[in-house]
Design a protein around this motif. Structure first.
Motif, PDB file in Angstrom:
ATOM      1  N   VAL A  96      -1.735  -2.802  -7.420  1.00  0.00           N
ATOM      2  CA  VAL A  96      -3.235  -3.441  -7.673  1.00  0.00           C
ATOM      3  C   VAL A  96      -4.163  -3.104  -6.374  1.00  0.00           C
ATOM      4  O   VAL A  96      -3.543  -2.504  -5.289  1.00  0.00           O
ATOM      5  CB  VAL A  96      -3.224  -5.195  -7.203  1.00  0.00           C
ATOM      6  N   ASP A  97      -5.472  -2.295  -6.944  1.00  0.00           N
ATOM      7  CA  ASP A  97      -6.348  -1.822  -5.815  1.00  0.00           C
ATOM      8  C   ASP A  97      -7.542  -2.463  -6.386  1.00  0.00           C
ATOM      9  O   ASP A  97      -7.929  -3.629  -6.447  1.00  0.00           O
ATOM     10  CB  ASP A  97      -6.963  -0.834  -6.883  1.00  0.00           C
ATOM     11  N   ILE A 106      -1.290 -12.956  -5.042  1.00  0.00           N
ATOM     12  CA  ILE A 106      -0.586 -12.288  -4.121  1.00  0.00           C
ATOM     13  C   ILE A 106       0.242 -12.175  -3.145  1.00  0.00           C
ATOM     14  O   ILE A 106       0.169 -12.942  -2.542  1.00  0.00           O
ATOM     15  CB  ILE A 106      -2.388 -11.729  -3.786  1.00  0.00           C
ATOM     16  N   CYS A 107       1.232 -10.939  -3.735  1.00  0.00           N
ATOM     17  CA  CYS A 107       2.669 -10.572  -2.863  1.00  0.00           C
ATOM     18  C   CYS A 107       2.011 -10.147  -1.026  1.00  0.00           C
ATOM     19  O   CYS A 107       0.695  -9.780  -1.024  1.00  0.00           O
ATOM     20  CB  CYS A 107       2.895  -9.152  -3.168  1.00  0.00           C
ATOM     21  N   ALA A 136       2.201  -2.752   3.540  1.00  0.00           N
ATOM     22  CA  ALA A 136       1.968  -1.983   4.006  1.00  0.00           C
ATOM     23  C   ALA A 136       1.644  -0.738   2.905  1.00  0.00           C
ATOM     24  O   ALA A 136       0.483   0.744   3.342  1.00  0.00           O
ATOM     25  CB  ALA A 136       3.807  -1.225   3.571  1.00  0.00           C
ATOM     26  N   MET A 137       1.377  -1.214   1.913  1.00  0.00           N
ATOM     27  CA  MET A 137       0.657  -0.372   0.225  1.00  0.00           C
ATOM     28  C   MET A 137      -1.446  -1.027   0.744  1.00  0.00           C
ATOM     29  O   MET A 137      -1.521  -0.721  -0.712  1.00  0.00           O
ATOM     30  CB  MET A 137       1.627  -0.560  -0.153  1.00  0.00           C
ATOM     31  N   GLY A 138      -1.976  -1.877   1.466  1.00  0.00           N
ATOM     32  CA  GLY A 138      -2.959  -2.310   1.316  1.00  0.00           C
ATOM     33  C   GLY A 138      -3.234  -3.735   0.899  1.00  0.00           C
ATOM     34  O   GLY A 138      -4.024  -3.272   0.618  1.00  0.00           O
ATOM     35  N   ALA A 139      -1.891  -4.373   1.095  1.00  0.00           N
ATOM     36  CA  ALA A 139      -3.159  -5.473   0.183  1.00  0.00           C
ATOM     37  C   ALA A 139      -3.763  -6.267   1.076  1.00  0.00           C
ATOM     38  O   ALA A 139      -4.381  -7.395   0.518  1.00  0.00           O
ATOM     39  CB  ALA A 139      -1.361  -6.917   0.477  1.00  0.00           C
ATOM     40  N   ALA A 172       4.236  -1.141  -5.164  1.00  0.00           N
ATOM     41  CA  ALA A 172       2.822  -2.137  -3.880  1.00  0.00           C
ATOM     42  C   ALA A 172       1.612  -1.875  -4.059  1.00  0.00           C
ATOM     43  O   ALA A 172       1.221  -1.006  -4.158  1.00  0.00           O
ATOM     44  CB  ALA A 172       3.188  -2.288  -2.591  1.00  0.00           C
ATOM     45  N   PRO A 173       0.752  -2.162  -3.765  1.00  0.00           N
ATOM     46  CA  PRO A 173       0.654  -3.921  -3.528  1.00  0.00           C
ATOM     47  C   PRO A 173       0.595  -4.585  -4.731  1.00  0.00           C
ATOM     48  O   PRO A 173       0.344  -3.980  -5.864  1.00  0.00           O
ATOM     49  CB  PRO A 173      -0.919  -4.359  -3.063  1.00  0.00           C
TER      50      PRO A 173
END
Length: 159
Positions: A145-146, A83-84, A91-94, A132-133
């Motif tokens: 990815v969510d 996972i990045c 910033a995009m919710g990883a 992202a993420p």
């Protein structure tokens, strides 16, 4: 990965790999990649052999192995989920994705599930910043990815 070496005896096979590649300029990284490809990780008993053959200290070899996140000190699971952790993904919710992965797998980064199915690892940029993420399951990269898509990835890895 050769299954017949999974019980030990890494030094002899590693010596053969080292001999094949030590003629390269800057051979340590290619050798370490070949060793990890062969065994699935870099066995501790290989480090002094590599140091001796490249005329380096054990500390230098250990430093390289521990500096690069792709080298493992134990075999990975049958599947590796990365996972990045880079800024765009953060910033995009990883972090939500990471928390869910930890919960679904029951492990943290650099650990493998008890059944040996999945190893969870952080990665610092998969090059999908605009999507992202991002995550990678084995060699397949996934963007946006969510929680739902992660659940599907984990289910795929557990099959």
């Amino acid at each position: 990965m050769n299954v017949h070496v999974a019980t030990g005896g890494y030094a002899e096979r590693a010596l053969s790999i080292i001999d094949d590649l030590k003629h390269l300029e800057g051979p340590m990284l290619p050798i370490l990649h070949a060793i990890q490809h062969e065994f699935g990780f870099v066995p501790e008993e290989v480090k002094p052999v590599l140091a001796r053959e490249l005329n380096l200290s054990r500390a230098e070899v250990h430093g390289v192995v521990t500096f690069y996140h792709d080298f493992r000190d134990a075999p990975a699971g049958r599947h590796v989920l990365k996972i990045c952790r880079a800024e765009a993904c953060q910033a995009m919710g990883a972090e939500r994705v990471v928390d869910q992965a930890r919960q679904l797998l029951g492990i943290d980064f650099h650990q493998t599930t008890l059944d040996g199915a999945v190893t969870l690892e952080p990665v610092f940029c998969l090059g999908l910043c605009a999507c992202a993420p991002a995550a990678m399951l084995d060699s397949e990269v996934y963007g946006r990815v969510d929680e739902h898509s992660l659940t599907e990835l984990v289910a795929e890895a557990r099959r």
